[in-house]
Design a protein around this motif. Structure first.
Motif, mmCIF file in Angstrom:
data_model
loop_
_atom_site.group_PDB
_atom_site.id
_atom_site.type_symbol
_atom_site.label_atom_id
_atom_site.label_comp_id
_atom_site.label_asym_id
_atom_site.label_seq_id
_atom_site.Cartn_x
_atom_site.Cartn_y
_atom_site.Cartn_z
ATOM 1 N N PHE A 372 0.700 -1.290 -0.012
ATOM 2 C CA PHE A 372 -0.288 -0.071 -0.040
ATOM 3 C C PHE A 372 1.135 1.380 -0.082
ATOM 4 N N SER A 373 1.838 1.338 0.886
ATOM 5 C CA SER A 373 2.976 2.344 0.722
ATOM 6 C C SER A 373 4.310 1.616 1.185
ATOM 7 N N GLY A 374 5.319 2.189 0.383
ATOM 8 C CA GLY A 374 6.790 1.715 0.778
ATOM 9 C C GLY A 374 7.210 0.689 -0.427
ATOM 10 N N PRO A 375 8.441 0.129 -0.291
ATOM 11 C CA PRO A 375 9.237 0.352 0.849
ATOM 12 C C PRO A 375 9.717 2.086 0.915
ATOM 13 N N TYR A 376 9.626 2.521 2.443
ATOM 14 C CA TYR A 376 10.392 3.700 2.369
ATOM 15 C C TYR A 376 11.140 3.609 3.666
ATOM 16 N N ILE A 377 12.002 4.809 3.954
ATOM 17 C CA ILE A 377 12.901 4.886 4.545
ATOM 18 C C ILE A 377 12.573 5.795 5.807
ATOM 19 N N ARG A 378 12.561 5.640 7.059
ATOM 20 C CA ARG A 378 12.303 6.598 8.052
ATOM 21 C C ARG A 378 13.428 6.214 9.036
ATOM 22 N N GLU A 379 14.206 7.539 9.590
ATOM 23 C CA GLU A 379 15.470 7.144 10.580
ATOM 24 C C GLU A 379 16.125 6.258 10.201
ATOM 25 N N GLY A 380 16.585 5.901 8.870
ATOM 26 C CA GLY A 380 17.567 4.787 8.617
ATOM 27 C C GLY A 380 17.244 3.504 8.425
ATOM 28 N N LYS A 381 15.895 3.249 8.736
ATOM 29 C CA LYS A 381 15.186 1.801 8.444
ATOM 30 C C LYS A 381 14.242 1.765 7.473
#
Lengths: 457, 457
Positions: A372-381
């Motif tokens: 549905f969303s991503g893969p995305y990055i948040r704070e290095g993960k």
């Protein structure tokens, strides 16, 4: 003021001479029978030996002390044989039971008699199993408590009324021996109540000043006959502080209510249903045959199971108000009160840190175009938002995730055999009704007394 | 293979001599005008001074260096006056702006010119405000980067395409000066990409080997002219690792796509509505007038507000998938994607530990008879189950709890003036549409390129 009420209660719970004579007679007879065997020495243990039983209690512990030179296997064999013979000679109805080793429980002349083989070791430090310690407890306490038996009786009755008497796993409360130590240590019932009303974490009671081990239990009471043992090990923090608040309430208002046995409530299915509607929560029960093992083995497994399943529900984003567990004679129950039981289709999942190159590539190629969303990055993960594994609590309870969620050994076996997923008022059965009542109306012992008093006004 | 693509890109982004002549001419004219004033010396700063601007950029920084003996107030007054006079003499359209102190921004012959007064200090350690540092950056970089300007151009274009170029608070990405340091340190574009593809926590880049302070920022790049400053302080971990994965992707497949500017997507209200239905979550937007303060002040406040409100929602048992924030020219938005927006009426609240006698008594008498369950004791603490404060997210957003939940100063003021609670597709406005698109289709820069490539196949 409190003496008045205590005298009134003592008049009810102190055994009269007739009751005493009767129980001493049968105790003497049983001890003699052991002695006469020539292979063991008989000894009365427990509250009868210390004159600290509450009138109407019909428990009698007879220990059969064998020579420590006897091999363990022979002790068990000869001990059981002798116990059975004696019980039969008294026309007892016999059940074989197990603690650390087997013993005989028999109904003799209306008394619930345990005939327990043990070693007559010369010193408490030389015990070979937990039961060998009991004769030392008896000898130690007999002397200490001789003038304080009324105080012990009051404390036992007070604890029973508070719902904290009994060191079995389901209660997690105060053993009789622990009550006796507390009375001996504090010097009387009132003094004990006074001290308990101020209990806080870190209390250590060491009557012989010989502690030889550290404990992080809520209450530490060093066994006077064993410096490495905490007599209060099975006391839960909940029971300890229920007792403490109850003591505090009694000091403020020393009424006889504090010694009154709780009345059992009848709780109908319709009442349960009404309560659920009021709360607007959703109840799920997992019901299964109670495994055929002693309660002290099953109850910790039920506790562990309830907490594992709670963690599983939370990992799957189902929020829980409270969970509970109950062991009935036929069926056992794991109970979960949920705030909701349906969730949206999407679920956020965490992936590897970006700097783990290989894992990152695997993660991206696994999920790319499937989210549905991503893969995305948040704070290095990495994260993805994908189809949720379990959109309903029912789906979760039906899944392998549930069956593999860290249920205790015997509980798991029984659940794998067969289990029912019960929702809301379907959780109610007659066997569970008292537990459900206590779960729903959960209240501390003191609050209950205060509330009753309010209602009477 | 990668050189081929890079040459192609350079041909597009390297300014031609005509563009260069034009910009140098106007820069020279402005510097001369400053010099002629007799009270300050003019200096070109920024990418124009280092020959590292991307073709089409029309930003020009002119610094006006005053004597350090001038009092601060006089510097501001004389500096602004001179800047305004010069801009007017060039027929510029003037805006007064503020960083650490005021400066003039003017549109002169189609260029976006900043005229910035500062102190001509003799040594970088003697700077009086952040702008005084800029001339040192310019002098230092001019030398270092002279043969590497193509590499800087490539890195800037690469970062823009990745969405991580710009050290403003909304982007939290790479400043132009940071790009230059990276190129100088690693020795070229390809070398920089190669190194960045392996970045992990703990990377420290100290080109002058003079670090004099510890930082716990995701990336530490010691300023060559200031050993106590981290040039990468405003780089977020998210942007740093987006860049790192993008670099890794480029090394694997050095395609021109990695330099292509992202196309802006049109995202209709109906498409937003459809996405929400697919996800089955519930969107809540808090919309309010964007405060009239510079973005670098507002954006951190929006970030703080979104995280405070997320914590508030979670404290009230509403589970969140994700939150976001957006600053538009007219309206700003705090956005929350909830897993559900209605909860049962009961709420569990923790009370004091039992051993705090006074607090316990207060807690009991406050709640006795007013609860669904309790007061009861668990592990030494009191709990009650009482009427929930906010059974719906809407009630929470309408409450003082929301208004007092740690919104940033200017954001709070604007919200207290007026705000709208928007639900699901009502969150959509034209101003918010691009942000909503990126929120919903959130994807890492590399994943986006891989996905596009998949689609083209």
């Amino acid at each position: 003021m409190h003496r008045e009420c205590e005298e009134k209660i003592l008049a009810k719970i102190r055994p009269e001479s007739e009751e005493k004579d009767q129980i001493f007679k049968i105790a003497d007879d049983l001890v003699s029978a052991v002695d006469k065997s020539g292979i063991a020495k008989g000894m009365v243990a427990g509250s009868v030996a210390r004159d600290t039983w509450v009138s109407g209690d019909r428990d009698l512990d007879i220990f059969m002390l064998f020579s420590p030179s006897l091999p363990r296997e022979e002790l068990e064999e000869k001990g059981l044989f002798l116990a059975r013979e004696i019980a039969l000679s008294f026309n007892g109805k016999i059940v074989e039971k197990y603690a650390e080793h087997p013993y005989i429980n028999a109904n003799i002349r209306g008394y619930d008699v345990d005939l327990v083989p043990c070693y007559a070791v010369s010193d408490a430090s030389k015990i070979q199993s937990a039961v060998d310690r009991t004769p030392f407890h008896t000898r130690y306490m007999k002397e200490k408590i001789v003038s304080l038996s009324d105080d012990v009786l009051l404390l036992k009755q007070f604890s029973k009324s508070c719902g904290v008497y009994g060191s079995d796993q389901m209660t997690g409360g105060f053993a009789g021996y622990l009550c006796e130590i507390l009375i001996a240590y504090y010097g009387g019932f009132f003094e004990c109540i006074n001290a308990a009303s101020k209990w806080h974490p870190g209390i250590v009671i060491d009557i012989e000043k010989h502690q030889a081990k550290e404990f992080d239990d809520p209450l530490v009471v060093i066994d006077p006959v064993d410096p490495k043992r905490n007599v209060a090990a099975s006391l839960s923090a909940t029971r300890m502080y229920e007792f403490s608040e109850y003591a505090r309430g009694y000091l403020k208002n020393p009424s006889c209510e504090f010694f009154r046995a709780k009345k059992r409530e009848i709780f109908l299915r319709s009442e349960f249903s009404e309560k659920i509607n009021e709360r607007e929560t959703i109840f799920y029960g997992i019901s299964f045959d109670t495994p055929g093992v002693i309660p002290d083995v099953i109850v910790p497994q039920l506790k562990k199971s309830a907490s594992s399943v709670t963690a599983l529900l939370e990992r799957n984003n189902f929020a829980i108000n409270r969970s509970g567990y109950f062991m009935g004679n036929k069926k056992s129950l794991l109970l979960f009160e949920l705030l909701y039981d349906t969730l949206p289709v999407i679920e956020r999942r965490q992936g590897p840190p970006v700097w783990e190159e290989e894992n990152s590539e695997k993660f991206i190629s696994k999920h790319l175009g499937q989210t549905f969303s991503g893969p995305y990055i948040r704070e290095g993960k990495y994260y993805v938002e994908i189809k949720r594994r379990h959109s309903t609590a029912e789906s979760l309870f039906n899944s392998d995730d549930f069956k593999q969620s860290g249920l205790g050994k015997h509980v798991k076996k029984s659940i794998l055999d067969e289990y029912q997923i019960l929702k809301n008022s379907d959780c109610w059965t007659e066997e569970f009704s008292e537990f459900l009542y206590e779960f729903i109306t959960k209240i501390s012992p003191l609050s209950e007394i205060l509330l009753d008093a309010d209602k009477k006004r």
